[in-house]
Design an enzyme around this catalytic site. Structure first.
Site, short mmCIF file in Angstrom:
data_model
loop_
_atom_site.label_atom_id
_atom_site.label_comp_id
_atom_site.label_asym_id
_atom_site.label_seq_id
_atom_site.Cartn_x
_atom_site.Cartn_y
_atom_site.Cartn_z
N GLY A 326 0.82 -1.20 0.00
CA GLY A 326 0.00 0.00 0.00
C GLY A 326 0.86 1.25 0.00
N SER A 327 0.40 2.29 0.66
CA SER A 327 1.09 3.59 0.60
C SER A 327 2.41 3.62 1.37
CB SER A 327 0.16 4.69 1.12
OG SER A 327 -0.93 4.86 0.23
N THR A 328 2.72 2.59 2.16
CA THR A 328 4.03 2.56 2.81
C THR A 328 5.15 2.40 1.77
OG1 THR A 328 3.86 0.16 3.17
CG2 THR A 328 3.13 1.59 4.96
N PHE A 329 4.77 2.07 0.54
CA PHE A 329 5.72 1.95 -0.56
C PHE A 329 6.18 3.33 -1.05
CE2 PHE A 329 6.44 1.36 -5.21
CZ PHE A 329 7.38 0.34 -5.18
N LYS A 330 5.39 4.37 -0.81
CA LYS A 330 5.61 5.68 -1.43
C LYS A 330 6.95 6.34 -1.06
CE LYS A 330 0.68 6.52 -2.07
NZ LYS A 330 -0.54 7.20 -1.57
#
Length: 647
Positions: A326-330
Site C-alpha cells: 500500500g502507501s508505505t511503498f511511497k
C-alpha cells in the site's frame, strides 16, 4: 581237545594293547595341552579383547543444549531434567504384555500410547523408544523397584527443552523435535551423524534449526562395565561432552511482549530493527503457537487443529507473509523518482481525485475523491496522494523503477538468520513473463496500466513485513545497508568467549543528502497536522517519521465505493505503518501490518507508536499496565540506551 593259550603270547598282546592305550592318552593330553597353550598363551590378547568387549560398553554422553537469551540476559530457551520410561523392543519377549503390565504400575494415558506407537513405527527395534515422558519421582521410584521384572525397560534421566514464553517467541526460536529418518539421512550426507549417536532431538524450526551446530555441542563417551544382563556395574573411563554454545539475541523480550499484547486477538506481524546495527529488537507474528507441544511429539488432534485453524498460527507472517505494501511503498518510490531525476522535490504538481492514462477512460482513483490540489513531494507523502504517485509511475516506467526500488532489498531475501524466508515480488516485465509463462501471450505482456498501481504499492507488489522493516531501516540510516540478524553474539561453552555478529554495513547506497531530507521531511509531516497520522504525533517525547498504508485485498469495481462492513473480514483492507525514531539518529525502525484492519492510521500506527515509546522511553502503554509477564525496567529499554551510546 581245545588248545591251551600260551601265557607269554597273551601277556605280550596285553602289553601291546596297554601301550597303544597309553600312547593314545598321551597324544590326547598333548593335543589338549597344545590347545590350551594356543588359547591361553598364543591367543591371549585376542580373547582378552573379546572378553573385555563383551563386558565393556561404550555409551555416548549427550551434551547439554545451549541456552538462548535475549539481549538483557533473559532466558528464552532452557533445559530441565526429568525421567523418561523407555522400551527396547529387541530386548523383551512380549512387547504388548510388557506395556500392559507397566500400565498397572503407572498411569499411561491414551496420548502416551499414541505417541509411543508413532515413535515405534519410526524406530528400529534395537533402539529405545519412550513410552512415557517426564515421570514423577514417585513413578520413577516405583519402576526402579520393579526393574527386575521387565527386561528391556529402562528409566532414564533426560534434559528436556523448555520455552517459558511459549507463543511469544514461537516464530523466533522455533522448536526441537525427535530425530526422524529424514534428519538421519541429512546428517549422514553432511557427516554429522556420529555426533548425534544416542541423541533423540534436533532443531526443527527457527533459531533452533538455524544454529543447530552451535546449540548441540559435541558428544562425550563413557566406558561402562556391564554384567551378563547388560546392566551397568561401574564406570571405567569418561570423556566429558562439550556442551552447546549459548546464543544471545539482539531481541528484547520486553519490547517483544509489548508489541505482541498490543495486537490483542488480531492477526498480523511487527518487525523492529536497530538501523545502526541490523539487530532485530522485536519479531512478532500473530497468532503464534506453543512450541513446547512439539518437543515430546505433538499428537494428531492438536496437529490437525493447528493446521486447519483459519488464522494460520503456524505461518510466520513476519518472515513468509506476502502483502501489498500500500502507501508505505511511497517513500521508497519517492527516493527512486529523485534518484532517476524524474521529479523536482520542490515542484508543485497536480493531485486531483483521479488519474487516467492517455487514450483511456479508466479512472485510477485517489483515496480522497476531491484530491489534494497542488502538492510537492513532501506533501504528497504526508497526505498520501495516490494520483501524484500514479503519474510518477507512468512517467518513469517499470524499467526505471525496478532497479531503484531493488536497492532497498524489496523483492529479495534479506539474509536474516532464519530459514525459509520469502523473496517477495518486486514486479518487472521479466517477472510477469515468467509468472504467467503458461498463460496466453496477451496475459504475459506488460501494459502501461500495470505500472500505475505499482506506484502506490498495489498491483503485483508483495513484500514481507521483514523486508518493509529492513527497507525502512536503510532509509532511516541514510542508505547504510546492514543484514538483519536475531543473534547478537555466540558465547563459547568452554572458554566463555563471545563471538559478536559482525555489525558492519554491507554497502552504502549513493543517496543525495537533499533527497533524503525531502523524503524524511514528508514522513515527519505524516505525524503532524495535515498528515495522515497526525493524531499519532501528539505528546511525542522524541522525533518520529512514519508512513501509513492501506492495502487492498480485493479489487473494487470501477465506480463502486469500498464498504468494509459489506465484506467478510478476510477480504477487508490490511492496515500498514512504517516508522523510525529518533529522526536525527534512528535506533528503532518498525514495520507493522494488521490484517484486514482497515486504515493504517487507526490500527497499525498506534501499535508502532506505543512500541517506540516503550523502546525509547520505557513507557508502558496504559492498556497493558499490570499485564506484562516480563518485568519492565525503570530505565529506558535498549533502543534508548543504544541511541545515547551512539551519540
Amino acid at each position: 581237545m581245545p588248545r591251551l593259550k600260551d601265557p607269554k603270547t597273551e601277556e605280550s598282546q596285553f602289553q601291546l594293547r596297554l601301550l597303544i592305550a597309553y600312547g593314545f592318552v598321551v597324544v590326547m593330553l598333548l593335543l589338549l595341552a597344545a590347545r590350551l597353550i594356543w588359547l591361553q598363551v598364543l591367543q591371549y590378547d585376542h580373547f582378552t579383547t573379546l572378553a573385555q568387549n563383551n563386558s565393556i560398553s561404550l555409551v555416548p554422553v549427550q551434551p547439554n543444549r545451549g541456552l538462548i537469551l535475549d539481549r538483557n540476559g533473559v532466558i528464552l530457551a532452557q533445559n530441565h531434567a526429568a525421567y523418561t520410561l523407555e522400551l527396547t523392543p529387541a530386548k523383551m519377549p512380549d512387547l504388548e504384555a510388557t506395556v500392559k503390565a507397566l500400565g498397572q504400575l503407572i498411569d499411561i494415558t491414551p496420548r502416551d500410547e499414541r505417541r509411543f506407537r508413532k515413535f515405534l513405527a519410526e524406530s528400529k527395534e534395537f533402539e529405545p523408544v519412550p513410552l512415557k515422558l517426564k515421570l514423577s519421582e514417585e513413578e520413577a521410584a516405583r519402576l526402579a523397584a520393579n526393574a527386575w521384572r521387565f527386561p528391556g525397560v529402562e528409566v532414564r534421566a533426560w534434559l528436556f527443552r523448555d520455552y517459558p514464553y511459549k507463543e511469544l517467541t514461537s516464530h523466533v526460536l522455533g522448536y526441537i523435535g525427535r530425530i526422524n529418518l529424514r534428519d538421519q539421512q541429512r546428517m549422514e550426507e553432511d557427516g554429522t551423524l556420529a555426533n548425534y549417536r544416542g541423541a533423540t532431538h534436533i532443531g526443527k524450526l527457527g533459531l533452533e534449526a538455524t544454529y543447530e551446530k552451535e546449540l548441540h555441542g559435541q558428544n562425550g563417551f563413557e566406558e561402562v562395565e556391564t554384567d551378563a544382563g547388560g546392566r551397568a556395574v561401574r564406570s571405567l573411563r569418561r570423556t566429558p561432552p562439550v556442551h552447546g554454545n549459548n546464543l544471545q539475541l539482539a531481541l528484547d523480550i520486553r519490547i517483544q511482549e509489548v508489541a505482541d499484547k498490543l495486537f490483542g486477538n488480531r492477526r498480523g506481524a511487527l518487525v523492529a530493527i536497530n538501523p545502526q546495527t541490523g539487530g532485530i529488537l522485536a519479531f512478532v507474528s500473530k497468532p503464534g503457537f506453543d512450541p513446547n507441544l512439539f518437543i515430546d511429539g505433538i499428537d494428531a488432534a492438536t496437529w490437525k487443529n493447528l493446521n486447519e485453524d483459519w488464522q494460520k498460527p503456524l505461518v510466520n507472517r513476519a518472515l513468509r507473509g506476502l502483502y501489498p505494501p500500500g502507501s508505505t511503498f511511497k517513500p521508497f518510490f519517492a527516493m527512486a523518482g529523485l534518484q532517476a531525476g524524474a521529479l523536482n522535490p520542490n515542484e508543485l504538481r497536480p493531485a486531483p481525485g483521479y488519474f487516467t492514462l492517455p487514450g483511456s477512460s479508466h479512472q485510477f482513483r485517489d483515496s480522497v475523491p476531491s484530491g489534494h490540489g497542488m502538492v510537492n513531494l513532501a506533501k504528497a507523502i504526508a497526505v498520501s496522494s495516490d494520483t501524484y504517485f500514479y503519474r510518477l509511475a507512468w512517467e518513469m516506467g517499470i524499467d526505471r523503477i525496478h532497479p531503484l526500488i531493488a536497492q532497498f532489498g524489496l523483492g529479495s531475501k534479506t539474509g536474516i538468520d532464519l530459514d525459509n524466508e520469502s523473496s517477495g515480488v518486486l514486479p518487472s516485465k521479466e517477472w510477469k513473463a515468467r509468472r504467467f509463462a503458461k498463460a496466453r501471450p496477451e496475459v504475459r505482456k506488460w501494459y502501461p496500466a500495470d505500472v500505475v498501481s505499482v506506484g502506490i504499492g498495489q498491483g503485483f507488489n508483495a513484500y514481507t513485513p521483514l523486508q518493509m522493516a529492513n527497507a525502512t531501516a536503510i532509509l532511516a540510516n541514510d542508505g547504510k545497508v546492514f543484514k538483519p540478524h536475531l543473534v547478537q553474539k555466540i558465547v563459547d561453552a568452554r572458554s566463555g568467549k563471545e563471538r559478536v555478529i559482525e555489525q558492519q554495513p554491507q554497502q552504502v547506497l549513493a543517496f543525495k543528502p537533499e533527497h533524503l531530507a525531502t523524503v524524511k521531511e514528508g514522513m515527519r509531516a505524516v505525524l503532524q497536522p495535515g498528515g495522515t497520522a497526525y493524531r499519532l504525533g501528539s505528546g511525542l517525547q522524541y522525533s518520529m517519521a512514519g508512513k501509513t498504508g492501506t492495502a487492498q485485498v480485493v479489487q473494487i469495481k470501477q465506480g463502486a465505493k469500498y464498504n468494509a462492513g459489506a465484506l467478510a473480514e478476510q477480504y477487508r483492507d490490511h492496515s500498514w505503518f512504517i516508522s523510525f525514531a529518533p529522526v536525527e539518529h534512528p535506533t528503532i525502525a518498525i514495520a507493522v501490518i494488521v490484517e484486514n484492519a482497515g486504515f493504517g492510521a487507526t490500527s497499525a500506527a498506534p501499535i508502532a507508536r506505543a512500541v517506540s515509546d516503550f523502546a525509547l522511553t520505557g513507557k508502558v502503554p496504559p492498556e497493558l499496565q499490570g499485564q506484562l509477564l516480563t518485568i519492565p525496567s525503570s530505565k529506558p529499554a535498549q533502543g534508548s540506551q543504544d541511541a545515547s551510546a551512539a551519540r
